[in-house]
Design a protein around this motif. Structure first.
Motif, short mmCIF file in Angstrom:
data_model
loop_
_atom_site.label_atom_id
_atom_site.label_comp_id
_atom_site.label_asym_id
_atom_site.label_seq_id
_atom_site.Cartn_x
_atom_site.Cartn_y
_atom_site.Cartn_z
N UNK A 108 9.53 14.27 -15.89
CA UNK A 108 10.25 14.62 -14.68
C UNK A 108 9.28 14.38 -13.53
N UNK A 109 9.68 13.53 -12.59
CA UNK A 109 8.81 13.18 -11.47
C UNK A 109 8.96 14.21 -10.36
N UNK A 110 7.86 14.85 -10.01
CA UNK A 110 7.87 15.97 -9.08
C UNK A 110 7.37 15.63 -7.69
N UNK A 111 6.46 14.66 -7.59
CA UNK A 111 5.88 14.29 -6.30
C UNK A 111 5.35 12.86 -6.40
N UNK A 112 5.29 12.14 -5.28
CA UNK A 112 4.81 10.76 -5.32
C UNK A 112 3.30 10.69 -5.54
N UNK B 29 10.94 7.49 3.08
CA UNK B 29 10.58 8.90 3.24
C UNK B 29 9.10 9.15 2.93
N UNK B 30 8.46 8.23 2.20
CA UNK B 30 7.06 8.40 1.83
C UNK B 30 6.10 7.86 2.89
N UNK B 31 6.59 6.96 3.75
CA UNK B 31 5.82 6.37 4.85
C UNK B 31 4.70 5.44 4.42
N UNK B 32 4.56 5.28 3.12
CA UNK B 32 3.58 4.34 2.58
C UNK B 32 3.96 4.01 1.13
N UNK B 33 3.29 3.02 0.57
CA UNK B 33 3.57 2.62 -0.80
C UNK B 33 3.24 3.73 -1.78
N UNK B 34 4.01 3.78 -2.87
CA UNK B 34 3.76 4.75 -3.93
C UNK B 34 3.62 4.02 -5.26
N UNK B 35 2.94 4.65 -6.18
CA UNK B 35 2.77 4.09 -7.53
C UNK B 35 4.07 4.22 -8.30
N UNK C 235 9.20 -5.02 -9.45
CA UNK C 235 8.65 -5.42 -8.15
C UNK C 235 9.39 -4.74 -6.99
N UNK C 236 9.85 -3.52 -7.24
CA UNK C 236 10.48 -2.74 -6.18
C UNK C 236 9.53 -2.71 -4.99
N UNK C 237 10.02 -3.06 -3.79
CA UNK C 237 9.13 -3.14 -2.63
C UNK C 237 8.46 -1.83 -2.24
N UNK C 238 8.99 -0.69 -2.66
CA UNK C 238 8.34 0.59 -2.36
C UNK C 238 6.94 0.65 -2.95
N UNK C 239 6.71 -0.14 -4.00
CA UNK C 239 5.41 -0.15 -4.66
C UNK C 239 4.48 -1.23 -4.12
N UNK C 240 5.05 -2.28 -3.54
CA UNK C 240 4.26 -3.48 -3.25
C UNK C 240 4.17 -3.89 -1.78
#
Length: 147
Positions: free
Chosen positions: A95-99, A59-65, A45-50
């Motif tokens: 390897x995660x390359x982009x959101x 840095x993403x300015x919005x939620x990411x999956x 439940x990391x808040x970056x996702x929810x």
């Protein structure tokens, strides 16, 4: 269609019918519901996702999956198409390359790299791209064919 019925429709590619260079693709649009369901199932439940208010200050300015949500669609191809039924997942590198963001359409591209005939092991390139053809996940998988 009922999920159990879908499982009965999965085809199998025999080991002998798999060739280096064979490819399969799967596309899916990531939804808010996907992210919330994944968070519920895994407890991530990391808040970056929810949380929109939290994510807007990152840095993403919005939620990411979740990265692992996106990567899990690799299993969709391996278990249902290439190779399909009677496939055992042995390993996966990612390897995660982009959101990946809500409403992004991802396409998983799986390609057979090598075969090991004595053990019926197949190594595959497992990359994921977004709708802009940006590589978002790069990886390789090893599977074993049963039977």
């Amino acid at each position: 269609m009922d999920i159990l019925h879908k499982a009965t429709l999965v085809q199998e590619r025999k080991y002998e019918d798999i060739h280096v260079g064979d490819k399969a693709l799967f596309s899916h649009t990531i939804t808010n519901e996907d992210i919330q369901t994944f968070a519920t199932l895994t407890g991530d439940v990391n808040p970056i996702h929810l949380l929109d208010d939290f994510a807007k200050d990152t840095i993403f300015k919005e939620r990411i999956a979740h990265g692992m949500l996106v990567s899990s669609y690799i299993s969709t191809i391996l278990g249902t198409d290439l190779p399909g039924k009677n496939t055992i997942y042995l390993s996966q590198s990612v390897s995660f390359k982009a959101p990946v963001k809500i409403n992004d359409t991802i396409t998983v591209v799986v390609e057979v790299l090598t075969k090991r005939d004595d053990k019926k092991i197949v190594t595959l390139q497992t990359n994921v791209y977004n709708q802009h053809d940006t590589l978002v996940v790069e990886g390789t998988a090893s599977i074993k064919k049963l039977g």
